[in-house]
Design an enzyme around this catalytic site. Structure first.
Site, short mmCIF file in Angstrom:
data_model
loop_
_atom_site.label_atom_id
_atom_site.label_comp_id
_atom_site.label_asym_id
_atom_site.label_seq_id
_atom_site.Cartn_x
_atom_site.Cartn_y
_atom_site.Cartn_z
N CYS A 137 0.82 -1.26 0.00
CA CYS A 137 -0.08 0.13 0.12
C CYS A 137 0.82 1.19 -0.02
CB CYS A 137 -0.95 0.10 1.36
SG CYS A 137 -1.63 1.62 1.74
N CYS A 187 0.26 3.47 3.09
CA CYS A 187 0.81 2.67 4.42
C CYS A 187 2.51 3.17 4.38
CB CYS A 187 0.65 1.37 4.28
SG CYS A 187 -0.98 0.83 4.62
#
Length: 97
Positions: free
Chosen positions: A22, A25
């Site tokens: 991600c 993230c």
């Protein structure tokens, strides 16, 4: 993983659900590291990879990463998904101390 023990491992615990793939993230990793330093000794930060702990993410209704949840005495106090400012994360944790 015993999630109940994890969220009760300290009076205040910030949990981040993330995924290694991600991009949001990945951008939050240095922010979370700074938050960890700022609240060291006062609260715990736990990071959980949803790909390795999909059952826990599903059980908690985590559909988006990153998702941050603050627990006080094992009870959820606050939750937000997406990128977030480090100061805001610190404020949310400190509000529970």
């Amino acid at each position: 993983m015993d999630y109940k023990n994890l969220i009760e491992s300290a009076p205040v615990v910030l949990v981040e659900f993330y995924a290694s793939w991600c991009p949001h993230c990945q951008r939050m990793m240095p922010v979370v590291a700074q938050v960890k330093e700022r609240i060291a000794g006062r609260a715990e930060i736990k990071q959980i990879d949803i790909d390795e702990n999909n059952d826990i993410a599903d059980e908690l209704g985590v559909k988006t990463v990153p998702t941050f949840i603050v627990y006080k005495n094992g009870r959820e106090q606050w939750r937000q998904s997406g990128e977030i400012d480090g100061d805001m994360l610190v404020r949310k944790v400190e509000a529970c101390l």
